[in-house]
Design a protein around this motif. Structure first.
Motif, mmCIF file in Angstrom:
data_model
loop_
_atom_site.group_PDB
_atom_site.id
_atom_site.type_symbol
_atom_site.label_atom_id
_atom_site.label_comp_id
_atom_site.label_asym_id
_atom_site.label_seq_id
_atom_site.Cartn_x
_atom_site.Cartn_y
_atom_site.Cartn_z
ATOM 1 N N LEU A 32 18.666 98.150 39.897
ATOM 2 C CA LEU A 32 19.913 97.706 40.508
ATOM 3 C C LEU A 32 21.088 98.351 39.796
ATOM 4 C CD1 LEU A 32 19.077 93.890 40.642
ATOM 5 C CD2 LEU A 32 18.964 95.505 42.547
ATOM 6 N N VAL A 33 22.091 98.704 40.574
ATOM 7 C CA VAL A 33 23.328 99.266 40.027
ATOM 8 C C VAL A 33 24.449 98.287 40.334
ATOM 9 C CG1 VAL A 33 24.960 101.191 40.084
ATOM 10 C CG2 VAL A 33 22.512 101.619 40.440
ATOM 11 N N LEU A 34 25.193 97.915 39.301
ATOM 12 C CA LEU A 34 26.350 97.043 39.465
ATOM 13 C C LEU A 34 27.609 97.889 39.347
ATOM 14 C CD1 LEU A 34 27.667 94.204 39.602
ATOM 15 C CD2 LEU A 34 27.639 94.247 37.102
ATOM 16 N N PHE A 35 28.420 97.885 40.395
ATOM 17 C CA PHE A 35 29.724 98.549 40.373
ATOM 18 C C PHE A 35 30.766 97.448 40.287
ATOM 19 C CE2 PHE A 35 33.200 100.536 43.151
ATOM 20 C CZ PHE A 35 33.845 101.096 42.053
ATOM 21 N N SER A 36 31.317 97.235 39.103
ATOM 22 C CA SER A 36 32.368 96.230 38.934
ATOM 23 C C SER A 36 33.706 96.957 38.939
ATOM 24 C CB SER A 36 32.177 95.455 37.628
ATOM 25 O OG SER A 36 32.221 96.308 36.506
ATOM 26 N N TYR A 37 34.710 96.335 39.570
ATOM 27 C CA TYR A 37 36.006 97.008 39.675
ATOM 28 C C TYR A 37 37.130 95.983 39.719
ATOM 29 C CZ TYR A 37 35.183 96.181 44.701
ATOM 30 O OH TYR A 37 34.913 95.617 45.918
ATOM 31 N N PHE A 38 38.350 96.471 39.519
ATOM 32 C CA PHE A 38 39.516 95.592 39.480
ATOM 33 C C PHE A 38 40.675 96.238 40.227
ATOM 34 C CE2 PHE A 38 39.406 98.239 35.733
ATOM 35 C CZ PHE A 38 40.694 98.731 35.629
ATOM 36 N N SER A 39 41.614 95.385 40.631
ATOM 37 C CA SER A 39 42.746 95.863 41.428
ATOM 38 C C SER A 39 43.904 96.370 40.577
ATOM 39 C CB SER A 39 43.265 94.734 42.329
ATOM 40 O OG SER A 39 43.864 93.710 41.551
ATOM 41 N N GLY A 40 43.972 95.919 39.323
ATOM 42 C CA GLY A 40 45.147 96.198 38.497
ATOM 43 C C GLY A 40 46.187 95.103 38.640
ATOM 44 N N GLN A 41 45.861 94.066 39.421
ATOM 45 C CA GLN A 41 46.764 92.935 39.665
ATOM 46 C C GLN A 41 46.060 91.615 39.334
ATOM 47 O OE1 GLN A 41 49.968 93.563 40.615
ATOM 48 N NE2 GLN A 41 49.396 95.694 40.431
ATOM 49 N N SER A 42 45.276 91.605 38.247
ATOM 50 C CA SER A 42 44.527 90.409 37.809
ATOM 51 C C SER A 42 43.532 89.924 38.853
ATOM 52 C CB SER A 42 45.486 89.278 37.426
ATOM 53 O OG SER A 42 46.283 89.670 36.341
ATOM 54 N N GLU A 43 42.812 90.859 39.473
ATOM 55 C CA GLU A 43 41.768 90.543 40.442
ATOM 56 C C GLU A 43 40.544 91.401 40.126
ATOM 57 O OE1 GLU A 43 44.231 89.784 44.494
ATOM 58 O OE2 GLU A 43 44.317 91.798 43.647
ATOM 59 N N GLU A 44 39.359 90.809 40.243
ATOM 60 C CA GLU A 44 38.118 91.524 39.961
ATOM 61 C C GLU A 44 37.116 91.312 41.090
ATOM 62 O OE1 GLU A 44 36.588 92.235 36.346
ATOM 63 O OE2 GLU A 44 38.457 91.966 35.250
ATOM 64 N N SER A 45 36.199 92.259 41.220
ATOM 65 C CA SER A 45 35.179 92.202 42.251
ATOM 66 C C SER A 45 33.973 93.027 41.813
ATOM 67 C CB SER A 45 35.732 92.734 43.572
ATOM 68 O OG SER A 45 34.790 92.539 44.603
ATOM 69 N N TYR A 46 32.948 93.053 42.654
ATOM 70 C CA TYR A 46 31.782 93.888 42.375
ATOM 71 C C TYR A 46 31.078 94.243 43.678
ATOM 72 C CZ TYR A 46 28.874 89.829 43.320
ATOM 73 O OH TYR A 46 28.272 88.769 43.943
ATOM 74 N N ARG A 47 30.236 95.243 43.571
ATOM 75 C CA ARG A 47 29.277 95.598 44.620
ATOM 76 C C ARG A 47 27.953 95.816 43.902
ATOM 77 N NH1 ARG A 47 31.361 96.831 49.727
ATOM 78 N NH2 ARG A 47 33.612 97.026 49.745
#
Length: 106
Positions: A32-47
């Motif tokens: 499994l590959v986890l792509f975690s990312y952020f907006s630069g506006q105090s928000e986070e997400s992943y795929r």
């Protein structure tokens, strides 16, 4: 992702709230590959992406308020945990702990 097979690619649209940066991580089995990312506006997400036999998205979440998310897989890799601490500053409110988000894997 290098799998010993010809190069594979998976594309995602840019999130509506923007893209400030991200990171890739492999599960312990490297399946499994986890792509975690952020907006630069105090928000986070992943795929979450299956690494084989063909790349495909298994799960994701919309941007969640918070910073410095941590991720972990259950020992059988059937669950993934996203722990996202956050602090609310609204009308003098004090710190508030963010709850974990569990992603059940197919």
């Amino acid at each position: 992702v290098r799998t010993g097979r010809p190069e594979e690619r998976i594309d995602f649209p840019c999130p509506d709230a923007g893209f400030g940066g991200g990171a890739l991580a492999l599960s312990p089995s490297e399946g499994l590959v986890l792509f975690s990312y952020f907006s630069g506006q105090s928000e986070e997400s992943y795929r979450l992406i299956s690494a084989g036999p063909q790349l495909r998205e298994l799960g994701s979440c919309p941007y969640l308020f918070g910073e410095a998310a941590s991720y972990a897989f259950s020992s059988d890799e059937q669950l993934m945990l996203m722990a996202l601490p956050h602090i609310l500053y609204s009308l003098g409110a004090g710190p508030s702990a963010g709850g974990p988000v569990w992603q059940s894997l197919p």
